[in-house]
Write an enzyme that holds these catalytic residues in place. Structure first.
Site, PDB file in Angstrom:
ATOM      1  N   ASP A  67      10.357 -45.125  18.506  1.00  0.00           N
ATOM      2  CA  ASP A  67      10.933 -44.453  19.688  1.00  0.00           C
ATOM      3  C   ASP A  67       9.754 -44.202  20.397  1.00  0.00           C
ATOM      4  O   ASP A  67       8.488 -44.061  19.890  1.00  0.00           O
ATOM      5  CB  ASP A  67      11.782 -43.134  19.208  1.00  0.00           C
ATOM      6  CG  ASP A  67      12.221 -42.345  20.468  1.00  0.00           C
ATOM      7  OD1 ASP A  67      12.708 -42.956  21.263  1.00  0.00           O
ATOM      8  OD2 ASP A  67      11.663 -41.069  20.345  1.00  0.00           O
TER       9      ASP A  67
ATOM     10  N   ASP B  92      11.849 -38.975  16.316  1.00  0.00           N
ATOM     11  CA  ASP B  92      11.699 -37.592  16.528  1.00  0.00           C
ATOM     12  C   ASP B  92      12.674 -36.989  15.618  1.00  0.00           C
ATOM     13  O   ASP B  92      12.604 -35.678  15.358  1.00  0.00           O
ATOM     14  CB  ASP B  92      11.621 -37.075  17.914  1.00  0.00           C
ATOM     15  CG  ASP B  92      12.759 -37.142  18.816  1.00  0.00           C
ATOM     16  OD1 ASP B  92      13.931 -37.333  18.181  1.00  0.00           O
ATOM     17  OD2 ASP B  92      12.608 -36.904  20.017  1.00  0.00           O
TER      18      ASP B  92
ATOM     19  N   ASP C 102      17.334 -39.283  17.619  1.00  0.00           N
ATOM     20  CA  ASP C 102      17.450 -40.508  17.296  1.00  0.00           C
ATOM     21  C   ASP C 102      18.181 -40.598  15.798  1.00  0.00           C
ATOM     22  O   ASP C 102      17.930 -41.439  14.891  1.00  0.00           O
ATOM     23  CB  ASP C 102      15.923 -41.051  16.908  1.00  0.00           C
ATOM     24  CG  ASP C 102      15.131 -41.294  18.441  1.00  0.00           C
ATOM     25  OD1 ASP C 102      16.058 -41.968  19.226  1.00  0.00           O
ATOM     26  OD2 ASP C 102      14.282 -40.808  18.837  1.00  0.00           O
TER      27      ASP C 102
END
Length: 686
Positions: free
Chosen positions: A390, A580, A584
C-alpha cells in the site's frame, strides 16, 4: 485441552516461571498475585482449549500418537539431585564390579539401584502411557531396551543408557530454557499495577479494574499500565519491548502512551484510553500465546511421519530379534541388536527440535518488533515471491507536508504561504494543517473574518480586508479566476486574493526514510514488488519511482485493491501484501501473507494480518522474510541430520558394529545437537 487442566504451552510455561519468582500464578485463568499485595486477573479473551503445538513438553505429540511421548518434564523436578545421586551410584557400581570379585547378584543389585534412580521418570511415564493405551513412545522404547539389557546380563550398559539419557535431558532442558527466556522477556511487558489517586494518596490497583477516562500516574521507570494519553508532564519512553527499537520516544501533553512501554525519568499524569484487554500489551501477548497453535506444514509432516515411524521400527526390531535368531539360534546376540535398534529409533530429535526451531524463529522475530502469528505463517513467508505495498502510511509517512510554493508573477513565496495559512487557519483538514505548519504553526485568527468552508472546492475568508480563496482548480474556475495549473505531482492548493491569482502550494506525502532500502533488499532476494494506491496517477508513479518500484496501480477504491491483488496472485504464487491494517484489512486477509505495517494497537491489523510489524519501517518486511528463511533452513538441517545419523547407526547396530553407547548418542546426542542448532533461530539475521 480442557480449560481446567494445566496449560502446557510455551508461553504459559515461561509465564509461570517468571511469575513464580514474584508470587503465585494460575495460568488457566491468568490470575496473578504479586508481592505488592493485590491480586488481579488478566483475561486476554482467549481460551486455552486450542492445541499448543509448540509445547516443549510435546503433549501434542502424545495426543496425536506421534511416537514421542517424551516430556521435557522428565528432568525438570529434582533432576540435578537425581542425576548426582545416579552418577555416584553408577560410579560405585562400575568400580565395585571391576575391582572387586562380587557375585553376579550383587553386581545386578548395584546397577539396578543406579538404574532405578536414573530412569525413575522414564519408567513411570512408560507405565502411565501403557495404561492410557499410548504404547509406542520413547519411554516405552527406552524401558524395553534397558530391561532387555538387564535380562541379557548387560547391567552396566542398561544403566548407562538411563545415565546418558538423563544427562542429555538435563542439558536439553537448559537449552530449551534459553528459548523460553526470550518469551519470558516478552512477558515482562505485562503491567503489574497502575497508580491512581484515592483520598489524596497514590494507591496501586490492578490494571484491568480501570476504565476508559480514569486518570493514572506513571512514576519514573515504571511500566505504562494501559494505553493512555498524557495530561501532564514531559518524558521519554522506552518502547523496545513493544517495537524492538532501542531509541527512546519523547512524549508530552497530548502524546499517546502504549501499555508495556517503560517511562523515563519524569512523572506523567495520563488518561486511560483503552481497557486492559484492548491494550497494546495484551494484544502482543495474545498473538504470541496463540502462535503455538498454528502448525507449519513441516511440523504436520513430522507428526504424521512419527505416528507411523515408531510402530514400523518396533516391528522391524522384532524381526531383527526373531528371524536371524531362528536361523542361527543365537538369540542373545540378535535380541541385543534389536534392543539397540529400539534405542536408536526414538524420533524425539525430530519431534522436539522442529517445533522448537519455529518457536525460536517466532521469538527471534518478536525481538525485532515482528510478530508472526504462527509457524504456518513463518513457513508462508519463505514462499513469498512478490510483495505488494500500500502507499499511504506504508511506503510514505502518511502525513501531508508542503513540498513547494509556486508564487505567481509579482508575488513572493512568503506572501503566498501567509495568505493560504490565514485562509486555512480555522479548518481542521490535513491539507490546512500542513499549510499552517509550514507557515510557522502560529496564526493570529483575530485578523481573519468571514471564514467559510466551500465543500468539494476549498475555503474563503477575509484577511486584512482582502477576500482570500484557497482550494482546488475547481474553486478557481468557479470564481472565474485565471490560474496556472501545476505540472508537478502532488495536491495543488491554489490561492487567490482580491479576485487575483497569487500562487500555488504543492502538498504531498513523503517517502519513508527506509522505503528505498526495503525495496532494494527485496530486489536482492529476487522478490518483485508492486504498489497499490487510491491516489492520482502522477502522485503514485512519483512515489513508486522514488522507492524503486516498477509496477504501480493508481486511483483504486478499496474493492479495486482486492481485485488487483487477485490478478497478481493468479500470475504469481506467494504474494504478500503490506498495508497499514486499517483500511487495507480486506486485502491483508486475501493475500497469501498479510503484513500489517506499523499497526500497533490497531484491531483491524491484528485480526486481518498474519504478520504484524510493530514499527512504521518498511525495512522490517525483508527482515521478516530473512528470519523465516533462516528458520526453515534450520528445520531441514535438523531433519536431515537426525534421520541420517539414525539410519547409519541403525545399520551399524544390526551389523553388530555399533553398541549401546552409540545407540545412546544416536538418540540423546542427536536430540541435544538438534536442540542446540534450533536455538540459532533465536538470533534473527539483520
Amino acid at each position: 485441552m480442557e480449560h481446567g487442566m494445566n496449560c502446557t504451552c510455551d508461553v504459559c510455561a515461561a509465564r509461570r516461571s517468571h511469575e513464580q519468582e514474584e508470587g503465585s500464578c494460575s495460568c488457566n485463568g491468568h490470575s496473578h498475585k504479586h508481592e505488592h499485595g493485590h491480586s488481579h486477573k488478566h483475561e486476554h479473551g482467549h481460551s486455552h482449549e486450542h492445541e499448543h503445538a509448540h509445547s516443549h513438553e510435546h503433549e501434542h505429540a502424545q495426543e496425536e500418537g506421534c511416537g514421542c511421548g517424551h516430556e521435557h518434564t522428565h528432568s525438570a523436578k529434582g533432576a540435578p539431585t537425581r542425576l548426582i545421586i545416579g552418577i555416584i551410584l553408577f560410579a560405585v557400581s562400575v568400580v565395585c564390579s571391576l575391582v572387586f570379585s562380587l557375585p553376579d547378584w550383587a553386581v545386578f543389585v548395584l546397577f539396578l539401584a543406579a538404574y532405578l534412580v536414573l530412569g525413575y521418570n522414564v519408567l513411570l511415564a512408560a507405565g502411565k502411557n501403557i495404561i492410557r493405551g499410548k504404547v509406542f513412545d520413547e519411554n516405552f522404547l527406552m524401558t524395553i531396551a534397558t530391561i532387555g539389557a538387564f535380562v541379557l546380563g548387560e547391567y552396566m550398559e542398561g544403566a548407562a543408557v538411563m545415565l546418558f539419557y538423563l544427562i542429555g535431558e538435563t542439558l536439553s532442558d537448559k537449552a530449551v530454557e534459553k528459548s523460553r527466556r526470550s518469551i519470558t522477556e516478552l512477558m515482562d511487558i505485562r503491567p503489574d499495577y497502575a497508580n491512581v489517586e484515592k483520598d489524596g494518596k497514590l494507591v496501586r490497583v490492578a490494571p484491568d479494574t480501570l476504565r476508559v477516562g480514569d486518570v493514572i500516574t506513571i512514576k519514573p521507570f515504571e511500566k505504562v499500565p494501559l494505553d493512555s494519553v498524557v495530561l501532564e508532564g514531559n518524558s521519554s519512553l522506552n518502547t523496545s519491548a513493544l517495537t524492538g527499537e532501542s531509541l527512546p520516544r519523547d512524549v508530552e501533553k497530548g502524546s499517546a502512551l502504549l501499555a508495556g512501554s517503560v517511562n523515563g525519568e519524569s512523572l506523567l499524569i495520563a488518561r486511560v484510553e483503552k481497557e486492559y484487554g484492548q491494550s497494546a500489551a495484551a494484544k502482543i501477548l495474545d498473538i504470541v500465546e496463540h502462535a503455538g497453535s498454528k502448525k507449519a506444514q513441516t511440523e504436520k509432516f513430522i507428526t504424521k511421519f512419527a505416528r507411523y515411524y515408531t510402530p514400523i521400527v518396533c516391528a522391524a526390531a522384532l524381526i531383527v530379534a526373531v528371524v536371524p535368531s531362528l536361523i542361527t539360534g543365537d538369540w542373545a546376540t540378535w535380541v541385543y541388536r534389536a534392543l539397540l535398534f529400539l534405542v536408536i529409533s526414538c524420533p524425539c530429535a525430530l519431534v522436539v527440535a522442529v517445533p522448537l526451531t519455529y518457536f525460536g524463529g517466532i521469538g527471534g522475530a518478536s525481538k525485532k518488533g515482528i510478530l508472526v502469528k504462527g509457524a504456518n505463517h513463518m513457513e508462508a513467508l519463505v514462499q513469498v515471491k512478490e510483495v505488494v505495498f500500500d502507499k499511504t502510511g506504508t511506503l510514505t509517512k502518511g502525513v501531508f507536508a508542503v513540498q513547494q510554493v509556486l508564487p505567481a508573477k509579482g508575488y513572493g513565496r512568503d506572501e503566498v504561504l501567509e495568505l493560504a495559512a490565514m485562509a486555512e487557519a480555522n479548518s481542521s483538514h490535513p491539507i490546512a494543517k500542513s499549510v499552517v505548519e509550514a507557515y510557522g504553526g502560529e496564526v493570529d485568527t483575530a485578523r481573519v473574518a468571514e471564514y467559510k468552508d466551500i465543500p468539494g472546492h476549498g475555503v474563503s475568508a477575509v484577511y486584512n480586508g482582502r477576500a482570500i480563496l484557497a482550494g482546488s482548480a475547481r474553486l478557481m474556475k468557479r470564481e472565474g479566476i485565471a490560474y496556472e495549473a501545476a505540472k508537478e505531482a502532488g495536491t495543488a492548493l491554489y490561492v487567490a486574493a482580491g479576485g487575483a491569482y497569487v500562487g500555488c502550494i504543492l502538498i504531498a506525502d513523503s517517502l519513508k526514510q527506509d522505503a528505498k532500502q526495503a525495496i532494494g533488499a527485496l530486489r536482492q532476494m529476487d522478490i518483485t514488488t508492486a504498489m497499490l494506491t487510491g491516489d492520482a496517477k502522477e502522485i503514485g508513479e512519483k512515489i513508486a519511482a522514488e522507492a524503486g518500484i516498477g509496477e504501480v496501480y493508481t486511483e483504486l477504491l478499496p474493492q479495486d485493491k482486492v481485485s488487483i491483488l487477485e490478478e497478481i496472485s493468479n500470475k504469481q504464487k506467494g504474494v504478500a501484501f503490506v498495508g497499514d491494517g486499517i483500511n487495507d484489512a480486506p486485502v491483508l486477509a486475501r493475500a497469501d501473507v498479510g503484513i500489517a505495517m506499523g499497526a500497533l494497537g490497531s484491531d483491524a491489523a491484528i485480526e486481518a494480518a498474519d504478520v504484524v510489524l510493530m514499527t512504521d519501517e518498511p525495512s522490517k518486511v525483508p527482515q521478516a522474510i530473512k528470519i523465516a528463511g533462516k528458520t526453515k533452513r534450520i528445520v531441514w538441517q535438523n531433519i536431515i541430520f537426525a534421520l541420517a545419523v539414525k539410519a547409519v547407526v541403525m545399520v551399524l547396530g544390526v551389523m553388530g558394529i555399533a553398541d549401546m553407547w552409540a545407540a545412546v548418542f544416536a538418540d540423546v546426542g542427536v536430540t541435544l545437537i538438534a536442540i542446540v542448532n534450533a536455538l540459532r533461530a533465536l538470533n534473527a539475521p539483520k
